[in-house]
Write a protein that holds these residues in place. Structure first.
Motif: not given
Lengths: 252, 246
Positions: A149, A151-152, A155, A159, B91, B102-103, B105-107, B148, B152
């Motif tokens: 995804m 993700a950094p 994060a 998270h 989660l 989620l993706g 949210r993470l980015r 999910r 993406e």
């Protein structure tokens, strides 16, 4: 609830038997009602010193837990910290807190600071260790998913790693709450002019054994209530963590 | 961020010269594998042969070590891939809808809440958006994982035994759902279930040997996604089981 009442009644019964069997010597083991009377008669004195010890415990818990969380996060974020600092943290645990208590009193004085430092020191390790363990054990499949995804890393920490490690942190906090009074009382024993530890030492020297027991009772009650409050708060804050031993089929 | 043009014309997947050693074992030695654009490609094979390793290699989750992994034009696939693992990886501290997002949210991307709800409705979970994942059944959890993956919106979807943890009937329903929702994308899926490979694969490879090689198997001519009880599927399934056992 009735189970607890029975347990208390049995305990009081055994206590009375021990007192009677040991020759009814009040200056060795006072009977329960003498301790209860001492609690009531010295309520203002106990409240005054109890408040000081409670403040030391709470401040120590706050500082120790805060530092523990920060330490675990920096260990998880920064590899050199894990390589260099973690062995150091483990080594500090080899030093008994009783041994450094006089030093802390020497450095920080007879006031509250040395007791708070003592409590913080004793709480720091269980919190840092439990949280750090949790941070290290994030499901690798979850981390793979996060990578696909894009993700950094920060994060992922915020998270995924931190929330996944919260049950570990909760165990650490519960252990911390249980041992915090030890730090405060040891500090008071080594050098102080207030607090339940000071009161106990003082009462002991004057053979006011019922007062000593009353102070001990208050200290235990505070520790138990603190532990229960933290456990209840954590249950509320982490509703997704299930206690599988509490479920009916858990002991099949 | 892949745009809809990429989804409309998804890339193919090519792997050339893959070398992987895990400990002392050579898993792949100069492995070649390709999956056609916009098609479902199944990878079958015994446990431990390297199916998941191949999928992780395509996803960029393992170092390529000099291998070429990209599309038919020689481009890398980074940013084009959505991953669906064997475990649903929901989660527990997020709601169902938050898990779908989620993706983003993470980015740190805002928005997408309406799309997440629409996707949940599309996988048959309307009204469950604000529930916690632990209130869902295994099949429902896999539906959330599928939503999910779709959220993406990547042209290539990699699935590692995505439906192996549910009962056979639920699995067939999930396979139909996946075929409907993922149609048009380049899908590479790993499975140990010959029936799943036969139902969903436009092409199916058997991975075998050490180091492993990928060998295509002939597929029945039934319409895709193939019915579980089509005679061609049943015959081919028996054939595959014999081949895997030998």
């Amino acid at each position: 609830m009735s189970r607890r009442l029975v347990a208390v009644a049995v305990l009081l019964g055994l206590w009375t038997l021990a007192w009677a069997g040991a020759g009814q010597m009040e200056f060795i083991l006072p009977p329960p009602w003498r301790v209860a009377a001492a609690l009531w008669d010295n309520r203002e004195l106990l409240a005054e010193h109890g408040a000081i010890t409670l403040a030391e415990i709470l401040l120590g818990l706050g500082c120790g837990a805060g530092l523990g969380v920060l330490a675990a996060l920096s260990l998880a974020l920064w590899r050199p910290a894990a390589l260099w600092l973690w062995p150091l943290f483990v080594a500090t645990q080899a030093l008994p807190v009783f041994a450094i208590a006089p030093l802390l009193v020497l450095w920080l004085g007879y006031g509250m600071a040395s007791k708070v430092a003592m409590a913080a020191l004793i709480i720091f390790f269980p919190v840092a260790s439990a949280f750090y363990d949790g941070l290290r054990r994030t499901d690798p499949d979850l981390l793979d998913l996060a990578r696909t995804m894009n993700a950094p890393p920060l994060a992922v920490l915020r998270h995924l790693r931190v929330p996944a490690a919260l049950p570990g942190l909760a165990s650490g906090l519960k252990v911390g709450a249980a041992v915090a009074p030890i730090g405060a009382v040891v500090g008071e024993w080594v050098g102080s002019s207030a607090g339940l530890g000071f009161l106990m030492l003082h009462a002991n020297a004057r053979l006011q054994v019922p007062l000593m027991f009353a102070a001990l009772f208050l200290l235990a009650a505070m520790a138990i209530l603190l532990h229960a409050a933290i456990a209840a708060g954590l249950r509320r804050a982490l509703p997704w963590v299930h206690d599988t031993l509490d479920q009916p089929h858990a002991r099949d | 961020m892949p745009d809809s043009a990429l989804i409309a014309a998804p890339p193919a997947v090519r792997v050339r010269g893959a070398h992987v050693r895990l400990g002392r074992a050579t898993v792949f030695d100069d492995l070649a594998f390709s999956a056609e654009a916009g098609r479902f490609t199944g990878i079958l094979g015994p446990s431990g042969v390297g199916k998941t390793t191949l999928l992780k290699l395509i996803a960029g989750l393992l170092p390529a070590d000099g291998a070429f992994i990209g599309d038919e034009r020689g481009n890398r696939l980074s940013g084009c891939i959505a991953w669906m693992a064997q475990k649903d990886l929901l989660l527990p501290w997020l709601t169902v809808a938050e898990n779908v997002r989620l993706g983003a949210r993470l980015r740190g991307e805002p928005g997408g809440r309406d799309k997440a709800r629409a996707l949940l409705a599309a996988v048959g979970l309307e009204g469950r958006a604000d529930d916690r994942p632990d209130t869902l059944s295994g099949g429902q959890r896999q539906r959330v994982a599928l939503a999910r993956t779709l959220m993406e919106d990547r042209p290539v979807v990699l699935m590692d035994e995505p439906f192996s943890a549910v009962d056979p009937l639920t699995r067939i329903g999930l396979q139909d759902l996946a075929a409907r929702m993922l149609a048009g994308r380049t899908v590479v899926f790993v499975t140990h279930d010959p029936l799943e490979a036969l139902r969903l694969g436009h092409a199916v490879f058997v991975l075998s040997g050490a180091p492993a090689t990928a060998r295509p198997i002939p597929l029945p001519a039934d319409a895709w996604p193939r019915a579980a009880d089509a005679p061609g599927v049943l015959a081919a399934q028996a054939e595959i089981l014999r081949a895997l056992a030998s």
